[in-house]
Scaffold this motif. Structure first.
Motif, short mmCIF file in Angstrom:
data_model
loop_
_atom_site.label_atom_id
_atom_site.label_comp_id
_atom_site.label_asym_id
_atom_site.label_seq_id
_atom_site.Cartn_x
_atom_site.Cartn_y
_atom_site.Cartn_z
N VAL A 1 2.41 9.71 -5.86
CA VAL A 1 3.12 10.97 -5.61
C VAL A 1 4.19 11.19 -6.66
O VAL A 1 4.37 12.30 -7.18
CB VAL A 1 3.74 10.95 -4.20
N LEU A 2 4.90 10.12 -7.02
CA LEU A 2 5.98 10.24 -8.00
C LEU A 2 5.48 10.76 -9.34
O LEU A 2 6.17 11.52 -10.03
CB LEU A 2 6.66 8.88 -8.20
N ARG A 3 4.28 10.36 -9.74
CA ARG A 3 3.73 10.83 -11.01
C ARG A 3 3.62 12.36 -11.03
O ARG A 3 3.79 12.98 -12.08
CB ARG A 3 2.36 10.20 -11.26
N VAL A 4 3.35 12.93 -9.88
CA VAL A 4 3.27 14.39 -9.79
C VAL A 4 4.67 14.99 -9.70
O VAL A 4 4.98 15.97 -10.39
CB VAL A 4 2.42 14.82 -8.58
N LEU A 5 5.52 14.40 -8.88
CA LEU A 5 6.85 14.95 -8.68
C LEU A 5 7.69 14.95 -9.95
O LEU A 5 8.55 15.83 -10.15
CB LEU A 5 7.60 14.14 -7.59
N VAL B 1 0.84 -1.20 0.00
CA VAL B 1 0.00 0.00 0.00
C VAL B 1 0.87 1.24 0.00
O VAL B 1 0.59 2.23 -0.70
CB VAL B 1 -0.95 -0.01 1.22
N PHE B 2 1.95 1.22 0.76
CA PHE B 2 2.86 2.35 0.81
C PHE B 2 3.43 2.64 -0.58
O PHE B 2 3.47 3.80 -1.03
CB PHE B 2 3.99 2.06 1.80
N LYS B 3 3.88 1.59 -1.26
CA LYS B 3 4.45 1.78 -2.60
C LYS B 3 3.41 2.36 -3.56
O LYS B 3 3.73 3.23 -4.39
CB LYS B 3 4.96 0.44 -3.15
N ASN B 4 2.18 1.92 -3.45
CA ASN B 4 1.13 2.44 -4.32
C ASN B 4 0.95 3.95 -4.12
O ASN B 4 0.86 4.72 -5.09
CB ASN B 4 -0.18 1.71 -4.04
N HIS B 5 0.89 4.38 -2.87
CA HIS B 5 0.76 5.82 -2.61
C HIS B 5 1.99 6.59 -3.09
O HIS B 5 1.88 7.70 -3.63
CB HIS B 5 0.53 6.08 -1.12
N ASP C 1 -2.57 18.82 -8.40
CA ASP C 1 -1.31 18.17 -8.04
C ASP C 1 -1.04 18.31 -6.55
O ASP C 1 -0.66 17.34 -5.88
CB ASP C 1 -0.15 18.79 -8.83
N LEU C 2 -1.25 19.50 -6.03
CA LEU C 2 -1.00 19.73 -4.61
C LEU C 2 -1.92 18.88 -3.76
O LEU C 2 -1.50 18.29 -2.76
CB LEU C 2 -1.20 21.22 -4.28
N SER C 3 -3.18 18.78 -4.15
CA SER C 3 -4.14 17.98 -3.40
C SER C 3 -3.74 16.50 -3.42
O SER C 3 -3.81 15.81 -2.40
CB SER C 3 -5.55 18.16 -3.98
N ALA C 4 -3.33 16.02 -4.60
CA ALA C 4 -2.92 14.61 -4.71
C ALA C 4 -1.70 14.32 -3.84
O ALA C 4 -1.64 13.30 -3.15
CB ALA C 4 -2.64 14.27 -6.17
#
Length: 332
Positions: free
Chosen positions: A47-51, A39-43, A65-68
Motif C-alpha cells: 500500500v505504501l508504494r502507492v501512497l 503478513v500485515f507488514k507485507n500488505h 492503484d485504487l485496486s491495489a
C-alpha cells in the motif's frame, strides 16, 4: 401504548444486521502472531508504494492503484480485526504498528486527495463496520482508529447514494451498540468540526436525518438513537446536547406532521363492528406504516429519554403537530 419491547430487542437486532451485511473475515495467514505481523507488514508496504507515489493527481494507472490499495487494505483490516490483545489487555503488535504508522489516517488522506466519490466512501465505511463488529480488541479506545473514523463519518454527513446512506447508518448503529456496552466511549464521539465551533455528538447528529426513513435504514437509525437516548440520563452533556444543540425534537415532531399529511383519506373497513385501528389494519398501507412507526418511536423516546428531552419533545409534538395539524382535522 405499550413499550413495544423496542429496547429489549435493540442488541439482538444489531447482531442480526451484522450477520446479514458483513461476511466473516477469513484470515490469509495462520494465527501465529509473528506470522500475522509479517503478513500485515507485507500488505502495508504494498500500500505504501502507492501512497508515496509522486506526480499529478490522479496520475497514470489510477485504476490499478485504487485496486491495489483496496485489495491490500481488505487484508490489513482482516488481520487487524482478528488480532487478539496481549496479556493484560495491552494492544497487539499489529495494532501498535497501525498506531505508529498512522495507517488508517494515511489511507483516508490518500482517498480524500483523489476524491474517488461516494462509492469509495461506502467501501471505507464497510471496512470500519467489519472492524467494529468483528474486532477481538477494543479498537475504539485507540485514537489511531477512532480519529480517522470520525473524519470519515464527517465526510459522509450528506450521503447522496443509497449505498452510502445504508453503509453510514449501519456503521452508526454498530457504533451505538458499542457505546451502549461501554458507555465510557460516549465522550470520545463529541467532535469539533472546526476551531471555535461547538462540539457535537457526531453519532447522534448523523442519525437524526434518517429518523423518518422507511425500511431497514430508518429502523436501524431509530434503534440506534434510542440506545443513545437511554444513555443520556446518566450523561448530562449528552442530554444537554440533544435538547439544546440538536434538531432531534423538531425533526421528530415536524416529521409526524409531514407523514400525517400523506396518509390516505380512507382505509378499508372489513367488519361492521370495526371501531379501532389495529396493527393488521395498517401494516398493508405503506404511508400508515411510516406514520405509526414514527408515532411508536415518539412513545419509546418518552419512556427512555432524560426529562429535559421528554419535555422538549412533548412541547414540539403539542405545538407543532397536535394543535395545528390534528386539531383542525378533528373539527372537520
Amino acid at each position: 401504548m405499550e413499550r413495544m419491547s423496542w429496547l429489549s430487542k435493540l442488541h439482538p437486532r444489531a447482531a442480526g444486521h451484522r450477520a446479514s451485511r458483513a461476511p466473516s473475515l477469513q484470515s490469509p495467514a495462520p494465527a501465529d502472531p509473528e506470522t500475522c505481523l509479517m503478513v500485515f507488514k507485507n500488505h502495508w508496504y504494498q500500500v505504501l508504494r502507492v501512497l508515496e507515489k509522486r506526480g499529478p493527481l490522479p496520475g497514470p494507472g489510477a485504476a490499478d492503484d485504487l485496486s491495489a490499495v483496496r485489495n491490500n487494505t481488505y487484508q490489513l483490516v482482516t488481520l487487524l480485526a482478528e488480532e487478539r490483545p496481549r496479556a493484560g489487555g495491552a494492544p497487539g503488535p499489529i495494532l501498535e504498528l497501525v498506531a505508529a504508522e498512522q495507517l488508517l489516517e494515511r489511507l483516508l488522506r490518500w482517498h480524500r486527495q483523489r476524491d474517488f466519490g461516494e462509492e469509495q466512501r461506502a467501501e471505507q465505511l464497510k471496512l470500519y463496520e467489519m472492524l467494529v463488529s468483528q474486532s477481538q480488541q477494543p479498537l475504539l479506545r485507540h485514537p489511531a482508529v477512532l480519529q480517522p473514523l470520525l473524519q470519515l463519518l464527517s465526510l459522509c454527513a450528506e450521503p447522496g447514494s443509497p449505498a452510502l446512506r445504508a453503509g453510514l447508518v449501519l456503521l452508526l448503529s454498530q457504533l451505538c451498540a458499542c457505546v451502549a456496552r461501554e458507555p465510557a466511549l460516549l465522550e470520545r464521539f463529541f467532535h469539533r468540526p472546526g476551531p471555535g465551533a461547538p462540539a457535537r455528538l457526531l453519532l447522534f447528529s448523523l442519525l437524526v436525518p434518517f429518523l423518518h426513513h422507511e425500511g431497514t435504514t430508518g429502523q436501524q437509525a431509530r434503534d440506534a438513537l434510542l440506545l443513545l437516548l437511554a444513555l443520556a440520563g446518566a450523561h448530562p452533556p449528552v442530554a444537554a446536547y440533544v435538547a439544546e444543540r440538536s434538531y432531534f425534537c423538531p425533526v421528530l415532531a415536524t416529521g409526524l406532521s409531514a407523514l400525517y399529511s400523506s396518509l390516505p383519506r380512507k382505509i378499508e373497513v372489513r367488519a361492521d363492528d370495526w371501531h379501532c385501528l389495529r396493527r393488521e389494519d395498517w401494516t398493508g398501507v405503506p404511508a400508515l406504516v411510516l406514520f405509526m412507526n414514527s408515532l411508536e418511536f415518539c412513545n419509546a423516546v418518552l419512556q427512555v429519554a432524560p426529562p429535559v428531552v421528554r419535555k422538549q419533545l412533548v412541547d414540539y409534538v403539542h405545538n407543532g403537530f397536535l394543535v395545528p395539524v390534528m386539531g383542525p382535522a378533528c373539527i372537520r
